[in-house]
Design an enzyme around this catalytic site. Structure first.
Site, PDB file in Angstrom:
ATOM      1  N   MET A  23       0.806  -1.216   0.000  1.00 49.63           N
ATOM      2  CA  MET A  23       0.000   0.000   0.000  1.00 49.63           C
ATOM      3  C   MET A  23       0.842   1.271   0.000  1.00 49.63           C
ATOM      4  O   MET A  23       0.344   2.345  -0.335  1.00 49.63           O
ATOM      5  CB  MET A  23      -0.923   0.030   1.230  1.00 49.63           C
ATOM      6  CG  MET A  23      -2.012  -1.015   1.229  1.00 49.63           C
ATOM      7  SD  MET A  23      -3.364  -0.561   0.126  1.00 49.63           S
ATOM      8  CE  MET A  23      -4.422  -2.002   0.285  1.00 49.63           C
TER       9      MET A  23
ATOM     10  N   GLY B 234       2.350   5.611  -2.689  1.00 48.04           N
ATOM     11  CA  GLY B 234       1.551   4.450  -3.033  1.00 48.04           C
ATOM     12  C   GLY B 234       0.060   4.750  -2.964  1.00 48.04           C
ATOM     13  O   GLY B 234      -0.399   5.805  -3.385  1.00 48.04           O
ATOM     14  N   HIS B 235      -0.685   3.812  -2.376  1.00 44.58           N
ATOM     15  CA  HIS B 235      -2.151   3.885  -2.384  1.00 44.58           C
ATOM     16  C   HIS B 235      -2.703   4.766  -1.270  1.00 44.58           C
ATOM     17  O   HIS B 235      -3.870   5.134  -1.310  1.00 44.58           O
ATOM     18  CB  HIS B 235      -2.698   2.461  -2.252  1.00 44.58           C
ATOM     19  CG  HIS B 235      -4.157   2.328  -2.542  1.00 44.58           C
ATOM     20  ND1 HIS B 235      -4.732   2.781  -3.709  1.00 44.58           N
ATOM     21  CD2 HIS B 235      -5.178   1.787  -1.813  1.00 44.58           C
ATOM     22  CE1 HIS B 235      -6.038   2.520  -3.695  1.00 44.58           C
ATOM     23  NE2 HIS B 235      -6.329   1.928  -2.559  1.00 44.58           N
ATOM     24  N   TRP B 236      -1.883   5.078  -0.275  1.00 44.43           N
ATOM     25  CA  TRP B 236      -2.349   5.823   0.897  1.00 44.43           C
ATOM     26  C   TRP B 236      -1.739   7.224   0.931  1.00 44.43           C
ATOM     27  O   TRP B 236      -0.944   7.562   1.804  1.00 44.43           O
ATOM     28  CB  TRP B 236      -1.973   5.076   2.173  1.00 44.43           C
ATOM     29  CG  TRP B 236      -2.759   3.835   2.439  1.00 44.43           C
ATOM     30  CD1 TRP B 236      -3.948   3.470   1.891  1.00 44.43           C
ATOM     31  CD2 TRP B 236      -2.395   2.786   3.352  1.00 44.43           C
ATOM     32  NE1 TRP B 236      -4.367   2.262   2.398  1.00 44.43           N
ATOM     33  CE2 TRP B 236      -3.428   1.821   3.295  1.00 44.43           C
ATOM     34  CE3 TRP B 236      -1.314   2.572   4.200  1.00 44.43           C
ATOM     35  CZ2 TRP B 236      -3.400   0.646   4.065  1.00 44.43           C
ATOM     36  CZ3 TRP B 236      -1.277   1.406   4.964  1.00 44.43           C
ATOM     37  CH2 TRP B 236      -2.320   0.461   4.902  1.00 44.43           C
TER      38      TRP B 236
END
Length: 286
Positions: free
Chosen positions: A173, A264-266
């Site tokens: 993530m 990333g995703h966060w």
């Protein structure tokens, strides 16, 4: 504003009977910002947004970060029965909030985008990061044979929410693995997920029905979204490629995109200070 999980935690029962835990900060009379978390095991309004709630409230906003049904301290729900758009509508009504800015990560972004197409009169702004649009369109950069690398790791963590699998999840993530995939964080995330085996079981059972949310965005309605829209995406997102946000940018007329390197995703966790500045400035000047 110094906020803690305990000082901001609230609970409410919706007219449907659904129990919602949410986190609240700032003056209730101020403009409301609703923070919608993603779908990972152990995800909650607090775990996704603990680094953002206080800063956004300090900027003069009323902040609400719910645990959506199926996650955290809120009611368990089978995936096939899940309707976060309905739940969000009921929550706004129950809290006496006529209009709000919606800020969503991943699954939360999916909910926010769909809510904007269903209930445009209830929104002031739309902010997404690491947005998901669900299936329904060929991907240029994503895998053609099923879920992304990150989503496969997420599903493994749902099936076995051990600290080891949570470490792999946090690593996929985030870009800065050494900073975020610590034993403390991964252990806490594992413990939070294991506290609600009903949530884990419902997710795994629901994979056959299109988990984590069964109701998908109608892409044909994206050009109808008229509220100011900010799209944030990590260039290094291995869960949902930034092409999703490019698609949103191309279809939502009043939108702009910020693509963050080494992210990333966060985005709201990895680049919390910049994320907070971006959101506050956008909400204050659009």
């Amino acid at each position: 504003m110094t906020v803690t999980q305990q000082s901001t935690a609230r609970e409410i029962t919706l007219p449907s009977g659904t129990q919602i835990r949410y986190y609240e900060a700032g003056e209730a009379s101020a403009a409301t910002v609703v923070l919608l978390h993603g779908s990972g095991p152990g995800a909650t309004g607090w775990s996704n947004f603990s680094g953002n709630i206080g800063a956004i409230a300090d900027a003069g906003f009323h902040v609400v970060a719910p645990d959506m049904p199926g996650w955290g301290g809120s009611s368990a729900v089978a995936t096939i029965d899940m309707d976060h758009d309905r739940d969000l509508f009921e929550l706004l009504d129950a809290l006496g909030i006529e209009r709000a800015a919606l800020v969503g990560n991943s699954m939360g972004a999916h909910t926010a985008v769909r809510f904007a197409t269903l209930h445009p009169e209830r929104l002031t702004h739309l902010v997404t990061m690491g947005a998901s649009l669900g299936r329904g369109q060929a991907s240029l950069f994503g895998p053609g044979d099923g879920p992304s690398e990150g989503l496969k790791v997420l599903v493994r963590a749902y099936k076995d929410a051990s600290p080891e699998n949570m470490k792999a999840l946090v690593e996929i993530m985030t870009y800065d693995k050494e900073r975020f995939a610590t034993p403390e964080l991964t252990g806490a995330r594992s413990a939070a997920a294991l506290e609600r085996p009903d949530h884990l079981a419902n997710y795994v059972e629901g994979l056959a029905h299109g988990a984590p949310i069964p109701i998908k965005v109608d892409r044909a309605k994206l050009p109808e979204i008229a509220v100011p829209t900010l799209l944030i995406h990590g260039k290094d997102d291995r869960v949902l490629h930034f092409e999703v946000s490019l698609n949103l940018l191309a279809n939502i007329p009043n939108s702009r995109l910020v693509l963050l390197n080494r992210c990333g995703h966060w985005a709201m966790i990895e680049h919390a200070d910049e994320f907070n500045r971006l959101v506050v400035d956008f909400l204050s000047h659009n």
